[in-house]
Enzyme design. Structure first.
Site, PDB file in Angstrom:
ATOM      1  N   HIS A  18       0.319  13.163  -6.698  1.00  9.07           N
ATOM      2  CA  HIS A  18       0.649  13.374  -5.276  1.00  9.07           C
ATOM      3  C   HIS A  18       1.067  14.826  -5.035  1.00  9.07           C
ATOM      4  CE1 HIS A  18       1.922   8.901  -5.496  1.00  9.07           C
ATOM      5  NE2 HIS A  18       0.830   8.921  -4.771  1.00  9.07           N
ATOM      6  N   LYS A  42       3.708  -6.010   0.534  1.00 12.54           N
ATOM      7  CA  LYS A  42       3.761  -5.362  -0.778  1.00 12.54           C
ATOM      8  C   LYS A  42       5.163  -5.434  -1.371  1.00 12.54           C
ATOM      9  CE  LYS A  42       0.259  -1.744  -1.300  1.00 12.54           C
ATOM     10  NZ  LYS A  42       0.084  -0.297  -1.503  1.00 12.54           N
ATOM     11  N   ARG A  91      -9.402  10.310  -7.071  1.00 10.51           N
ATOM     12  CA  ARG A  91      -9.303  10.439  -8.531  1.00 10.51           C
ATOM     13  C   ARG A  91     -10.591  10.057  -9.237  1.00 10.51           C
ATOM     14  NH1 ARG A  91      -3.869   6.969  -8.473  1.00 10.51           N
ATOM     15  NH2 ARG A  91      -5.073   6.154  -6.762  1.00 10.51           N
ATOM     16  N   SER A 130       0.852   5.822  -9.587  1.00 11.56           N
ATOM     17  CA  SER A 130       2.215   5.284  -9.494  1.00 11.56           C
ATOM     18  C   SER A 130       2.341   4.007 -10.324  1.00 11.56           C
ATOM     19  CB  SER A 130       2.579   4.981  -8.038  1.00 11.56           C
ATOM     20  OG  SER A 130       2.654   6.165  -7.292  1.00 11.56           O
TER      21      SER A 130
HETATM   22  P1  ADP Z   1      -1.630   3.863  -1.553  1.00 12.62           P
HETATM   23  O1  ADP Z   1      -0.827   2.616  -1.722  1.00 12.62           O
HETATM   24  O2  ADP Z   1      -1.959   4.188  -0.112  1.00 12.62           O
HETATM   25  O3  ADP Z   1      -2.832   4.016  -2.455  1.00 12.62           O
HETATM   26  P2  ADP Z   1      -0.396   5.842  -3.245  1.00 12.62           P
HETATM   27  O4  ADP Z   1       1.000   6.315  -3.147  1.00 12.62           O
HETATM   28  O5  ADP Z   1      -0.806   5.104  -4.474  1.00 12.62           O
HETATM   29  O6  ADP Z   1      -0.601   5.000  -1.938  1.00 12.62           O
HETATM   30  O7  ADP Z   1      -1.412   7.062  -3.053  1.00 12.62           O
HETATM   31  C1  ADP Z   1      -1.368   7.889  -1.922  1.00 12.62           C
HETATM   32  C2  ADP Z   1      -2.527   8.888  -1.985  1.00 12.62           C
HETATM   33  O8  ADP Z   1      -2.369   9.747  -3.107  1.00 12.62           O
HETATM   34  C3  ADP Z   1      -3.916   8.265  -2.121  1.00 12.62           C
HETATM   35  O9  ADP Z   1      -4.838   9.019  -1.382  1.00 12.62           O
HETATM   36  C4  ADP Z   1      -4.208   8.416  -3.595  1.00 12.62           C
HETATM   37  O10 ADP Z   1      -5.607   8.472  -3.835  1.00 12.62           O
HETATM   38  C5  ADP Z   1      -3.553   9.774  -3.858  1.00 12.62           C
HETATM   39  N1  ADP Z   1      -3.248   9.934  -5.275  1.00 12.62           N
HETATM   40  C6  ADP Z   1      -2.448   9.184  -6.047  1.00 12.62           C
HETATM   41  N2  ADP Z   1      -2.433   9.625  -7.322  1.00 12.62           N
HETATM   42  C7  ADP Z   1      -3.272  10.700  -7.351  1.00 12.62           C
HETATM   43  C8  ADP Z   1      -3.724  11.596  -8.373  1.00 12.62           C
HETATM   44  N3  ADP Z   1      -3.324  11.476  -9.638  1.00 12.62           N
HETATM   45  N4  ADP Z   1      -4.575  12.577  -8.006  1.00 12.62           N
HETATM   46  C9  ADP Z   1      -4.992  12.697  -6.736  1.00 12.62           C
HETATM   47  N5  ADP Z   1      -4.629  11.882  -5.727  1.00 12.62           N
HETATM   48  C10 ADP Z   1      -3.787  10.894  -6.028  1.00 12.62           C
END
Ligand code: ADP
Length: 154
Positions: A18, A42, A91, A130
């Site tokens: 992030h 969730k 990703r 995450s």
């Molecule tokens: P959600 O529940 O909406 O997927 P996340 O917190 O998991 O929320 O992710 C939020 C955003 O961050 C999404 O667009 C996800 O693809 C991006 N993201 C998460 N981890 C990475 C990473 N390692 N590299 C690039 N983008 C990421």
């Protein structure tokens, strides 16, 4: 017109993936709002307050980044805050397929007023999610290498 982007997500917790997306998006927009979406269906590992605090502490060096919380549709939140862009990270192919459907839907229901902007994850960060961080945390692994310094569990 101010170029405002909303970066929506669960951030349970914020990771270096992030952080990488925000850092690289900072020069592209006048303001970025990292928006924690509240989804009643969730189950989160960390409280909203904790997730918000970790994001704020991790991103405090960027003056044009704010942190907020929202409920409901992301595009409704974008309209509320005057954002024309949704920022998302990609990703892998699975992210692409999932994000493509959401972006098309958002564009259709937002009357084309909101564009989704995707940044590819930096090499070396694409494996971080995450859910993996939560697993490492639950099992007392070295989660510190996957998250910004502000994220510390006691
Ligand atoms: P959600 O529940 O909406 O997927 P996340 O917190 O998991 O929320 O992710 C939020 C955003 O961050 C999404 O667009 C996800 O693809 C991006 N993201 C998460 N981890 C990475 C990473 N390692 N590299 C690039 N983008 C990421």
């Amino acid at each position: 017109m101010e170029r405002i982007a909303v970066f929506p997500g669960s951030f349970d917790p914020i990771t270096l993936g992030h952080y990488d997306i925000v850092e690289r998006a900072v020069p592209l927009f006048d303001k970025i709002i990292v928006a924690i979406g509240q989804n009643a269906q969730k189950n989160y590992m960390f409280s909203l307050e904790q997730r918000k605090k970790w994001i704020e502490d991790s991103l405090k060096k960027f003056p044009n980044v704010q942190v907020d919380i929202y409920e409901g549709l992301t595009i409704d939140y974008c309209k509320k805050v005057g954002a024309s862009f949704i920022l998302r990270g990609l990703r892998n192919p699975a992210d692409f397929e999932f994000e493509k459907a959401i972006a098309h839907t958002n564009r259709a229901i937002a009357n084309k007023d909101v564009e989704t902007v995707f940044l590819l994850t930096s090499s070396g960060k694409s494996y971080i999610s995450s859910s993996i961080v939560r697993d490492v945390m639950r099992n007392q692994g070295k989660y510190e290498i996957l998250v910004p310094e502000a994220v510390r569990i006691s």
